[in-house]
Design a protein around this motif. Structure first.
Motif, mmCIF file in Angstrom:
data_model
loop_
_atom_site.group_PDB
_atom_site.id
_atom_site.type_symbol
_atom_site.label_atom_id
_atom_site.label_comp_id
_atom_site.label_asym_id
_atom_site.label_seq_id
_atom_site.Cartn_x
_atom_site.Cartn_y
_atom_site.Cartn_z
ATOM 1 N N TYR A 73 62.680 -14.187 -31.784
ATOM 2 C CA TYR A 73 62.145 -15.314 -32.564
ATOM 3 C C TYR A 73 63.138 -15.710 -33.661
ATOM 4 C CZ TYR A 73 58.882 -18.131 -35.308
ATOM 5 O OH TYR A 73 58.276 -19.172 -35.994
ATOM 6 N N VAL A 76 66.213 -17.532 -32.119
ATOM 7 C CA VAL A 76 65.915 -18.924 -31.749
ATOM 8 C C VAL A 76 65.834 -19.794 -33.005
ATOM 9 C CG1 VAL A 76 64.167 -20.455 -30.732
ATOM 10 C CG2 VAL A 76 64.765 -18.316 -29.590
ATOM 11 N N ALA A 77 65.230 -19.243 -34.065
ATOM 12 C CA ALA A 77 65.124 -19.980 -35.329
ATOM 13 C C ALA A 77 66.500 -20.304 -35.882
ATOM 14 C CB ALA A 77 64.319 -19.166 -36.333
ATOM 15 N N GLN A 106 62.405 -25.150 -29.163
ATOM 16 C CA GLN A 106 61.070 -25.144 -29.757
ATOM 17 C C GLN A 106 60.041 -24.547 -28.808
ATOM 18 O OE1 GLN A 106 60.695 -29.301 -30.836
ATOM 19 N NE2 GLN A 106 61.221 -28.892 -33.005
ATOM 20 N N GLN A 109 60.537 -20.864 -28.847
ATOM 21 C CA GLN A 109 60.008 -20.306 -30.093
ATOM 22 C C GLN A 109 58.490 -20.204 -30.049
ATOM 23 O OE1 GLN A 109 60.411 -22.567 -33.824
ATOM 24 N NE2 GLN A 109 61.451 -20.767 -34.716
#
Length: 398
Positions: A73, A76-77, A106, A109
């Motif tokens: 996570y 990806v952010a 997105q 995520q």
């Protein structure tokens, strides 16, 4: 409405009795012990809660891939942040592809977030999380209480020290007063005896406690006193036929004699003898004033006998030991290594004869225990029988 603070009453220790100070000093010391016990319990609580938190952390990081999903996570952010920064600076022709990539990230995520949510919502995960949360709270509360308790212990310890000092000062003052009183009483008895006339009341030696805890003084007649001093000398060789003494130290100092204790009856004299013998048994330090004037003496040996014509006189053979003060010196270690220590010793050295001077109470058994030699060897190499070794002779033990 403002809170009113009341000042703690300060207890004065001046003029307090020794019994009161002893009681209160014990109470203050007990409070310090209670503080120490409570501090130890708080530290135990903190350690136990930390163990619970560590166990929960291990579970939360490893169970169901929570840790790996959290890392994914965060990755990806980071990518989304970079693509959005690109989009702000991109040209019109490049914005379409960047937007497509942002939408894809997105979705990833959202998917990862759903997985994390499912993991976090599991019963086992929530149980461990709640345990960690409760343990953290208890640990923090214990840490705050610990700080307050440590401050309290420091104050209580200071108070206990003041009470203890006041008690010791009181005891010292009482002891000083007692010594002064008993010293005066002892000297008064000695002066009175000097003025008295007659065999039963005269004396030549006074013996009393060095600490002056009592005013008791034994006024004794003294017959054939003998004082002896032994000195050990260390020698070094100058040549084959000559030696010199490097230094010496006193090994013993003794006073022996027969002393006469006077009394109205044998019962009275025997009672006094038992008190005198008790001073020997309890290792009471004594002062002796007579043929020898010693401030530090102990009774080495004591006995009693009675001559038939003198029914009111008890003969007491006594040996006093002078208290030798210790002088302790530490040897300096040499940094230099000698060749002699490393090399092997060759040949054999001839053993030298060694002797011990017999004092009151010494036996072949005592010598055998002290120097590690058999009683039969001692009897073979010395001319005196085991039951009749004269005092003052030299007995060979090597």
């Amino acid at each position: 409405m403002a809170k009113t603070t009341t000042k703690k009453k300060v207890v004065s220790l001046k003029g307090r009795s020794e019994a009161w100070l002893s009681k209160e000093s014990g109470k203050k010391a007990a409070i310090v012990e209670q503080d120490a016990t409570q501090i130890a319990k708080l530290r135990t609580t903190m350690n136990n809660q930390k163990k619970i938190m560590d166990t929960a952390d291990d579970f939360l990081k490893k169970t169901n891939g929570y840790n790996s999903q959290k890392e994914a996570y965060d990755a990806v952010a980071t990518q989304l942040k970079a693509e959005r920064a690109k989009l702000a600076k991109a040209k019109s022709k490049d914005k379409k592809s960047i937007n497509a990539k942002i939408k894809s990230l997105q979705k990833q995520q959202t998917s990862i977030a759903t997985t994390i949510k499912n993991i976090s919502n599991s019963a086992e995960y929530k149980s461990q999380w709640n345990k960690r949360k409760a343990a953290k709270l208890k640990g923090e509360q214990a840490a705050q209480t610990l700080i307050a308790k440590q401050a309290k212990k420091a104050k209580d310890k200071d108070t206990a020290a003041k009470y203890k000092k006041a008690l010791n000062d009181k005891k010292a003052a009482a002891h000083k007063k007692l010594v002064k009183k008993n010293s005066a009483a002892i000297q008064k008895k000695i002066k009175a005896s000097k003025k008295a006339k007659g065999w039963n009341k005269g004396y030549t030696t006074a013996v009393y406690r060095a600490d002056k805890k009592t005013s008791r003084v034994f006024l004794l007649g003294e017959v054939s006193p003998s004082e002896s001093v032994e000195q050990n000398h260390v020698t070094h060789s100058v040549d084959a036929k000559d030696t010199r003494i490097t230094h010496g130290n006193r090994s013993s100092k003794q006073l022996s004699g027969t002393y006469y204790l006077h009394g109205k009856s044998f019962r009275e004299m025997d009672k006094l003898y038992n008190i005198f013998q008790g001073w020997q048994r309890k290792n009471i330090e004594l002062e002796v004033r007579g043929f020898s004037r010693w401030n530090h003496a102990y009774i080495s040996s004591i006995g009693k006998t009675m001559d038939a014509p003198l029914k009111n006189v008890l003969a007491i053979p006594i040996t006093f030991d002078y208290e030798m003060r210790a002088h302790i010196k530490s040897a300096k270690k040499s940094k230099k290594k000698t060749k002699a220590s490393a090399s092997k010793k060759r040949g054999s050295t001839k053993s030298k004869k060694a002797y011990v001077t017999i004092k009151s109470g010494m036996t072949y058994w005592w010598i055998s225990q002290k120097y590690g030699v058999s009683i039969s060897w001692l009897e073979k190499n010395n001319k005196w029988p085991a039951r009749a070794i004269p005092i003052g002779v030299k007995v060979r033990y090597k």
